[in-house]
Design an enzyme around this catalytic site. Structure first.
Site, PDB file in Angstrom:
ATOM      1  N   LYS A 155       0.905  -1.155   0.022  1.00  0.00           N
ATOM      2  CA  LYS A 155       0.118   0.094  -0.035  1.00  0.00           C
ATOM      3  C   LYS A 155       0.757   1.180  -0.105  1.00  0.00           C
ATOM      4  CE  LYS A 155      -4.077   0.528   3.022  1.00  0.00           C
ATOM      5  NZ  LYS A 155      -4.477   0.129   4.394  1.00  0.00           N
ATOM      6  N   GLU A 210       3.613  -1.107  26.122  1.00  0.00           N
ATOM      7  CA  GLU A 210       4.694  -0.320  25.522  1.00  0.00           C
ATOM      8  C   GLU A 210       4.170   1.203  25.327  1.00  0.00           C
ATOM      9  OE1 GLU A 210       6.215  -2.840  22.253  1.00  0.00           O
ATOM     10  OE2 GLU A 210       7.970  -2.740  23.873  1.00  0.00           O
ATOM     11  N   ALA A 262       6.394  -9.783  15.829  1.00  0.00           N
ATOM     12  CA  ALA A 262       7.567  -9.730  14.653  1.00  0.00           C
ATOM     13  C   ALA A 262       8.623 -10.774  14.457  1.00  0.00           C
ATOM     14  CB  ALA A 262       8.384  -8.345  14.894  1.00  0.00           C
ATOM     15  N   LYS A 295      16.286  -4.416  24.572  1.00  0.00           N
ATOM     16  CA  LYS A 295      15.383  -3.955  23.791  1.00  0.00           C
ATOM     17  C   LYS A 295      16.112  -3.398  22.624  1.00  0.00           C
ATOM     18  CE  LYS A 295      10.858  -3.193  22.346  1.00  0.00           C
ATOM     19  NZ  LYS A 295      10.101  -4.246  22.019  1.00  0.00           N
TER      20      LYS A 295
END
Lengths: 396, 396
Positions: free
Chosen positions: B39, B170, B313, B373
């Site tokens: 898109k 988060e 993910a 992270k």
């Protein structure tokens, strides 16, 4: 022992703050108690507001903390909103509390004048305070974010500025400069953005030199602004505006810069007003009130030709100098000065690097005028806050 | 001469982009034509979107131009929105045009699942794309600007996050970090701001270690977040939410992170779906379709215990590796691999400098987890774009 006279200054705009600074400098110890009352704890530089409104500068650059400008040992500062002026018993009613005065300085600024055009009051935004310009900036950005969710609604990318006076012209210049940035940030095709500047008077910048007005309009047209001059707005709705010609322009953003009137409290207090303003005596006092001075947008000063001068920062500051002088003279029993406006020239910015102006009898434009505009801005910072303020808030 | 097989990849999310990169690397010249359809002309890093949504990072840091990731000599990129999958004649209908495929990879991502809660679809915002997070950021800022015009409307400063799963947690961490900045920018008393995180499940971060969940909630509570756990939202309106307990919370901002379902096109195409997702075979193909692979939020993979793995993910990327391998094997007539998910650990950020996670069997929290992270994020950038992308988009 006679009581020390109490001077109350309402409003810390150009007129109020410069009067306060003048009194702070020239009053002797215990000669008067001076109290400055302002809604916010900061003074804002009204002539800069078109930039944070468009998002081309930070709102913080257009304001200065009042306690950094005045000496609190000499002048009291009350952060409160005045709600009523009671001349009969010389009191100011604040949102919280009451203040008594012997001498009053009214520098409360103006309010948008919508000339009774339906819907403008409800649906148009105004460039009139730090809060209002932060709102305008956020509103504009929000339209871009909305458009990305509803890409058929191109009216979200149409921006209408009502009024092509000083504020309107300066604002569309900044707005046009901001658009490419916003298009980039939100992945929007710049061809979809439309900016209209609509003015009922037969010319943009009425009263300005026609050659310079033509130059300004061409600069702005090249930046993407469409002018509709000599075209009145008949109605403003949540969906846009209808013009006197019958044309409708769809837009989610109408910013009205077309007029300013005096503060509503003046009329309520029983002063005789024209568009909310008091036509002051030669010495800047309100007719019939020998202890009340009126400055800036709340006042009307007539030119020798018998026409009211347009209210500007420049005239307010000159009034404040005379007001400060006259207050001190009055306290000391000396003669009052007559106020005479001495126009030093005017420069209108047209966005990045472009401006037009008259300095003395000289017309200037382009980079020269833009540089002059910066000098005028720096000069004001210097007047109210000296070198430190110039370094802190100056745009070089 | 036999025709070169055509592979079409729908979606350039984690699954789609990693599949494309794998094919680009391992296909021989003229072994297959690969077309990636997306898109937008960029890939976005979904696991970063909570930051630009809160305004703590730029949207551009969460996206990468697709043509910078793929080699256009090897893979065709078509910027268009797929509107229909036609398995009967092996065609994809795009908003503009049609593509034929021999092999199809469906990595179209998910859509918000609102579980039929009235009003959520209409009035809640979702963290799901660059456009949506720019909208959320602007929406939040706009509420502050609005509040300064209408200071009695404290509900403008109440922010409700529905769902205390990974994204919800988060996001509230970032949102809580952002509030002091916004309060400063708009001169708002921080005590007026309220953040609610509402979760119907009996715990925040279901499935996570309870000790870490407790730690996370305390970190977030100290930042000003109010939790309502084991509390369902009964209804969402333009004015806020009503909880199953009957309590009403007024708010102009509800962000729903409570569920994800598969893309609506799958059901429309006649696939058997559960919440819009296809339960894939061991080799990641759709049951009954030996030329269609399904990845990420569009797929369901069962754990050995017979429960669906949560879509992340991490699992998408592992699927993409196997999908790429299997496509090549299939073209070459070799055996297909079975997909087995190998969880490598999970870290949830809690805003600036704080996180919790499981790496291997080790629990980590605080600064260590936060550093981990960042490493995970950098590793992903490295996988898709090598060192240049790490240097360009990495947050150190």
């Amino acid at each position: 022992m006679s009581r020390i006279p109490r001077i109350v200054i309402l409003g810390a705009g150009y007129g109020g703050i410069v009067t306060a600074l003048r009194l702070q400098k020239q009053l002797n110890y215990n000669e008067a108690d001076v109290t400055l009352v302002n809604k916010h704890d900061y003074h804002y530089i009204t002539t800069h507001l078109h930039m944070p409104a468009a998002g081309t500068d930070k709102p913080d650059n257009a304001r200065v903390s009042i306690t950094k400008l005045i000496d609190e040992f000499k002048i009291d500062f009350v952060k409160s909103t005045a709600v009523q002026i009671r001349t009969q018993d010389q009191k100011i009613v604040l949102e919280e509390g009451t203040l008594s005065y012997d001498y009053l300085v009214i520098g409360l600024g103006g309010e948008p004048e919508t000339f009774g055009i339906p819907g403008l009051k409800e649906h148009a935004l105004n460039i009139r305070s730090i809060n209002s310009v932060r709102y305008i900036r956020e509103h504009i950005e929000y339209q871009f974010a909305k458009f990305k969710r509803e890409p058929s609604r191109t009216e979200l990318l149409t921006f209408i500025v009502g009024g092509a006076g000083f504020t309107g012209i300066e604002f569309v210049g900044e707005l046009a400069d901001r658009m490419p940035e916003l298009c980039k940030e939100f992945d929007v095709d710049p061809a979809l953005v439309k900016i209209y500047n609509i003015e009922a008077a037969p010319t943009a910048l009425p009263g300005f030199d026609p050659e310079l007005v033509e130059y300004a309009m061409n600069v702005l047209r090249n930046k993407g602004v469409t002018f509709k001059i000599a075209t009145a707005i008949k109605e403003c709705t949540p969906d846009g505006v209808t013009l006197a010609t019958g044309e409708e322009i769809k837009s989610a953003t109408v910013i009205w810069t077309g007029g300013v009137r005096g503060n509503h409290m003046l009329e309520e207090a029983g002063f005789e007003t024209m568009r909310g303003r008091i036509k002051v005596e030669d010495d800047l006092r309100a007719p019939g009130h020998d202890n009340i001075y009126v400055l800036g947008d709340c006042s009307i000063v007539m030119s020798p030709e018998g026409r009211p001068y347009p209210p500007t920062a420049q005239i307010s500051m000159q009034q404040a100098e005379v007001c400060g002088h006259n207050l001190i003279s009055q306290i000391r029993g000396a003669d009052l000065k007559k106020f005479e406006y001495k126009p030093k020239g005017t420069v209108a910015s047209l966005g990045r690097g472009e401006a037009i102006g008259i300095v003395g009898s000289r017309k200037i434009k382009g980079g020269v005028a833009s540089a002059m505009k910066k000098i005028i801005d720096l000069r004001y910072l210097y007047i109210i806050g000296g070198i430190p303020l110039v370094l802190k808030k100056g745009r070089f």
